[in-house]
Design an enzyme around this catalytic site. Sequence first.
Site, PDB file in Angstrom:
ATOM      1  N   HIS A   1       1.383  -7.128  -0.835  1.00  0.00           N
ATOM      2  CA  HIS A   1       0.579  -6.030  -0.328  1.00  0.00           C
ATOM      3  C   HIS A   1      -0.711  -6.865   0.474  1.00  0.00           C
ATOM      4  O   HIS A   1      -1.818  -6.639   0.296  1.00  0.00           O
ATOM      5  CB  HIS A   1      -0.144  -5.092  -1.582  1.00  0.00           C
ATOM      6  CG  HIS A   1      -0.714  -4.048  -0.867  1.00  0.00           C
ATOM      7  ND1 HIS A   1      -0.486  -2.639  -1.480  1.00  0.00           N
ATOM      8  CD2 HIS A   1      -1.625  -3.414   0.163  1.00  0.00           C
ATOM      9  CE1 HIS A   1      -1.370  -1.675  -1.065  1.00  0.00           C
ATOM     10  NE2 HIS A   1      -1.788  -2.166  -0.053  1.00  0.00           N
TER      11      HIS A   1
ATOM     12  N   HIS B   1      -2.557  -5.984   4.857  1.00  0.00           N
ATOM     13  CA  HIS B   1      -2.833  -5.128   5.957  1.00  0.00           C
ATOM     14  C   HIS B   1      -2.947  -6.238   7.037  1.00  0.00           C
ATOM     15  O   HIS B   1      -3.937  -7.032   6.914  1.00  0.00           O
ATOM     16  CB  HIS B   1      -3.932  -4.053   5.775  1.00  0.00           C
ATOM     17  CG  HIS B   1      -3.783  -3.203   4.905  1.00  0.00           C
ATOM     18  ND1 HIS B   1      -3.043  -1.941   5.046  1.00  0.00           N
ATOM     19  CD2 HIS B   1      -3.746  -3.102   3.318  1.00  0.00           C
ATOM     20  CE1 HIS B   1      -2.826  -1.321   3.898  1.00  0.00           C
ATOM     21  NE2 HIS B   1      -3.476  -1.968   2.982  1.00  0.00           N
TER      22      HIS B   1
ATOM     23  N   LYS C   1       6.272   3.239   2.082  1.00  0.00           N
ATOM     24  CA  LYS C   1       4.726   3.405   1.519  1.00  0.00           C
ATOM     25  C   LYS C   1       4.369   4.568   1.486  1.00  0.00           C
ATOM     26  O   LYS C   1       4.449   5.264   2.723  1.00  0.00           O
ATOM     27  CB  LYS C   1       3.913   2.588   2.401  1.00  0.00           C
ATOM     28  CG  LYS C   1       2.739   2.566   1.853  1.00  0.00           C
ATOM     29  CD  LYS C   1       2.251   1.754   0.548  1.00  0.00           C
ATOM     30  CE  LYS C   1       0.665   2.239  -0.076  1.00  0.00           C
ATOM     31  NZ  LYS C   1      -0.114   1.299   0.708  1.00  0.00           N
TER      32      LYS C   1
ATOM     33  N   HIS D   1       0.637   4.628  -2.933  1.00  0.00           N
ATOM     34  CA  HIS D   1      -0.665   4.603  -3.136  1.00  0.00           C
ATOM     35  C   HIS D   1      -1.108   5.757  -4.075  1.00  0.00           C
ATOM     36  O   HIS D   1      -1.201   6.920  -3.527  1.00  0.00           O
ATOM     37  CB  HIS D   1      -1.574   4.731  -1.804  1.00  0.00           C
ATOM     38  CG  HIS D   1      -2.967   4.733  -1.736  1.00  0.00           C
ATOM     39  ND1 HIS D   1      -3.513   3.709  -1.332  1.00  0.00           N
ATOM     40  CD2 HIS D   1      -3.745   5.604  -2.617  1.00  0.00           C
ATOM     41  CE1 HIS D   1      -4.927   3.857  -1.554  1.00  0.00           C
ATOM     42  NE2 HIS D   1      -5.108   4.865  -2.236  1.00  0.00           N
TER      43      HIS D   1
ATOM     44  N   HIS E   1      -2.002  -1.717  -6.210  1.00  0.00           N
ATOM     45  CA  HIS E   1      -3.157  -2.009  -6.327  1.00  0.00           C
ATOM     46  C   HIS E   1      -3.745  -1.307  -7.361  1.00  0.00           C
ATOM     47  O   HIS E   1      -4.704  -0.265  -7.364  1.00  0.00           O
ATOM     48  CB  HIS E   1      -4.170  -1.633  -5.120  1.00  0.00           C
ATOM     49  CG  HIS E   1      -3.830  -0.801  -4.340  1.00  0.00           C
ATOM     50  ND1 HIS E   1      -3.574   0.553  -4.738  1.00  0.00           N
ATOM     51  CD2 HIS E   1      -3.652  -0.667  -2.917  1.00  0.00           C
ATOM     52  CE1 HIS E   1      -3.549   1.506  -3.727  1.00  0.00           C
ATOM     53  NE2 HIS E   1      -3.345   0.782  -2.587  1.00  0.00           N
TER      54      HIS E   1
ATOM     55  N   ASP F   1      -3.825  -6.553  -1.276  1.00  0.00           N
ATOM     56  CA  ASP F   1      -4.256  -5.556  -0.486  1.00  0.00           C
ATOM     57  C   ASP F   1      -5.609  -6.025   0.332  1.00  0.00           C
ATOM     58  O   ASP F   1      -6.738  -5.369   0.604  1.00  0.00           O
ATOM     59  CB  ASP F   1      -5.159  -4.338  -1.453  1.00  0.00           C
ATOM     60  CG  ASP F   1      -5.158  -3.107  -0.580  1.00  0.00           C
ATOM     61  OD1 ASP F   1      -4.752  -2.665   0.325  1.00  0.00           O
ATOM     62  OD2 ASP F   1      -6.016  -2.198  -1.229  1.00  0.00           O
TER      63      ASP F   1
END
Length: 338
Positions: free
Chosen positions: A13, A15, A96, A133, A168, A241
């Site tokens: 995970h 970004h 996602k 999420h 997460h 994350d």
Amino acid sequence: MQSLTFRCPDDFHVHLRQGAECGNFARDARAAGFARVLVMPNTLPPITTAAALNSYRREIEVAAPGLSALMTFKIHPKLDRVALAALKAAGAVAGKLYPEGVTTNSEDGVRRLEDAYGVFALMEELNLVLCLHGEHPEAFSLDREAAFVTGLAGLRSAFPRLKIVLEHVSSVAGLEAVLADGPLTAATVTVHHLLYTLDDMVGGKLDPHLFCKPLLKRPEDRKRLVEAALSGSPKVFFGSDSAPHTREHKESALCSAGCYSMPVSLSLLVSLFEAYGALNCLEPFVSRFGAEFYGLTLNQGIVTFVKEPWTVSKLYHGVVPLQSGATLPWSLDSSQGV
Ligand code: NCD
Ligand code: ZN
């Protein structure tokens, strides 16, 4: 123990953002020791088509040789069979789901889980993993994960063969909901949820660099997450994350959620697992369980950490990392990696 060698890890995970920034953050991931990362699609515009997914992957892999990018797309109720089949053919491994408005760039998220059931059915058929999420936008901020996971059992009975990851995971309720289901439901755990509670962010002076979604929670939540990470359950694996935002943005009103943990996550995990006498559980947590859940081959290379203190840079490309300026005991031996 002075040195620890293990299979090259995966981060399920991350970004990586866009443009010039993307190359920087992708190179940071490789430099941190990761061979593979699962890239989240909440760019602007989001990754929703095969063409966008292909060009994003190319951008990452050209910028960071040696880093393999596992790609995701953002779920929108309008995605149809043709679009999903094209995403799958382009190599997407997961979709996602962002509930509307719960985190960075989720204004176009899904309002009610049921609105995306048509997409989930196709994902189940195409063997695409559903990454959640897991926060209910209308619940109180500390209870959003607990409120969201009340819907997991319904989701499972509607889609018995769908692989689901609660991303997460941050609370006892979230974790218990995942563990209560069978082997097709798993959770990723971040290093910040393993190390901090809400008090670290707001208990004294405000630390915006620890402001992330889902919010850090209570000591009992953190304790249960640590137990789960050390338990050797294949349903619990690492996803950092890591979510960079510039220092100017984080240190201002209305700042976005996200912690930039990439440069320090492995070093902190080695220290944490060492503190619990559980270094043998580290490799499965970071290098095996995630890959197995996704049905991927394991990485071939190795990384070595040595007990040599290093000082974390205060700033990476204008972003304040977790443990900025701190001295950490375990460093990556970059001469040893393969
Ligand atoms: C992430 C980001 O900034 O993209 N932020 C965060 O706090 N985790 C989005 C997300 O994963 O929620
Ligand atoms: Zn994220």
